[in-house]
Design a protein around this motif. Structure first.
Motif, PDB file in Angstrom:
ATOM      1  N   MET A 288       0.944  -1.099  -0.027  1.00  0.00           N
ATOM      2  CA  MET A 288       0.028   0.045   0.016  1.00  0.00           C
ATOM      3  C   MET A 288       0.909   1.349   0.013  1.00  0.00           C
ATOM      4  O   MET A 288       1.927   1.417   0.567  1.00  0.00           O
ATOM      5  N   LEU A 289       0.356   2.043  -0.835  1.00  0.00           N
ATOM      6  CA  LEU A 289       1.137   3.517  -0.859  1.00  0.00           C
ATOM      7  C   LEU A 289       0.603   4.363   0.006  1.00  0.00           C
ATOM      8  O   LEU A 289      -0.651   4.752  -0.112  1.00  0.00           O
ATOM      9  N   PHE A 290       1.511   5.283   0.727  1.00  0.00           N
ATOM     10  CA  PHE A 290       0.951   6.375   1.314  1.00  0.00           C
ATOM     11  C   PHE A 290       1.826   7.577   1.181  1.00  0.00           C
ATOM     12  O   PHE A 290       3.066   7.514   1.056  1.00  0.00           O
ATOM     13  N   LYS A 291       1.172   8.967   1.096  1.00  0.00           N
ATOM     14  CA  LYS A 291       1.699  10.063   1.052  1.00  0.00           C
ATOM     15  C   LYS A 291       1.755  10.670   2.534  1.00  0.00           C
ATOM     16  O   LYS A 291       0.785  10.490   3.180  1.00  0.00           O
ATOM     17  N   VAL A 292       3.045  11.012   2.835  1.00  0.00           N
ATOM     18  CA  VAL A 292       3.236  11.328   4.378  1.00  0.00           C
ATOM     19  C   VAL A 292       4.040  12.731   4.344  1.00  0.00           C
ATOM     20  O   VAL A 292       4.992  12.936   3.914  1.00  0.00           O
ATOM     21  N   GLU A 293       3.600  13.568   5.124  1.00  0.00           N
ATOM     22  CA  GLU A 293       3.883  14.839   5.194  1.00  0.00           C
ATOM     23  C   GLU A 293       4.497  14.873   6.732  1.00  0.00           C
ATOM     24  O   GLU A 293       3.689  14.507   7.746  1.00  0.00           O
ATOM     25  N   MET A 294       5.871  15.435   6.889  1.00  0.00           N
ATOM     26  CA  MET A 294       6.453  15.303   8.157  1.00  0.00           C
ATOM     27  C   MET A 294       6.786  16.861   8.335  1.00  0.00           C
ATOM     28  O   MET A 294       7.721  17.422   7.606  1.00  0.00           O
ATOM     29  N   GLN A 295       6.460  17.630   9.493  1.00  0.00           N
ATOM     30  CA  GLN A 295       6.853  18.976   9.759  1.00  0.00           C
ATOM     31  C   GLN A 295       7.472  18.797  10.888  1.00  0.00           C
ATOM     32  O   GLN A 295       7.210  18.123  11.968  1.00  0.00           O
ATOM     33  N   VAL A 296       8.866  19.053  11.099  1.00  0.00           N
ATOM     34  CA  VAL A 296       9.804  18.815  12.284  1.00  0.00           C
ATOM     35  C   VAL A 296       9.678  20.197  13.003  1.00  0.00           C
ATOM     36  O   VAL A 296      10.053  21.367  12.308  1.00  0.00           O
TER      37      VAL A 296
END
Ligand SMILES: O=C(O)C[C@H]1C=CC(=O)O1
Length: 95
Positions: A1-9
């Motif tokens: 399964m593909l996921f778009k993940v956005e990470m703000q640090v």
């Protein structure tokens, strides 16, 4: 399964630099191993932000959750996840 993940640090300025550098080094090693394993096929810096947009290729929601919560920077991240599926106009992945 593909996921778009956005990470703000968001590392607090109160965290000592040596500790922050140690966490970032661990994060890099963890991320690069997942990239080599094919679980994290894309990672892109968002211009002008301490943030990335990534694509994960994992078995299921549980595996993604396990991977994300084990990120060394996880306590300092805001993460958004969007599941992906094939686009009908894509010339890739056609059978
Ligand atoms: O810098 C970032 O975007 C956060 C994090 C994700 C991978 C990595 O090495 O650091």
């Amino acid at each position: 399964m593909l996921f778009k993940v956005e990470m703000q640090v968001n590392i607090p300025s109160s965290l000592p630099k040596a500790q922050a550098d140690d966490i970032k080094a661990k994060e890099k090693a963890y991320s690069q191993q997942l990239q080599r394993d094919g679980k994290w096929p894309h990672i892109w810096r968002v211009v002008g932000q301490y943030a990335n947009v990534s694509i994960f290729d994992v078995a299921d929601n549980q595996e993604l959750h396990t991977i994300l919560t084990a990120l060394p920077l996880y306590p300092y991240m805001e993460i958004t996840v969007q599941p992906l599926c094939e686009h009908p106009s894509s010339i890739h992945n056609q059978q």
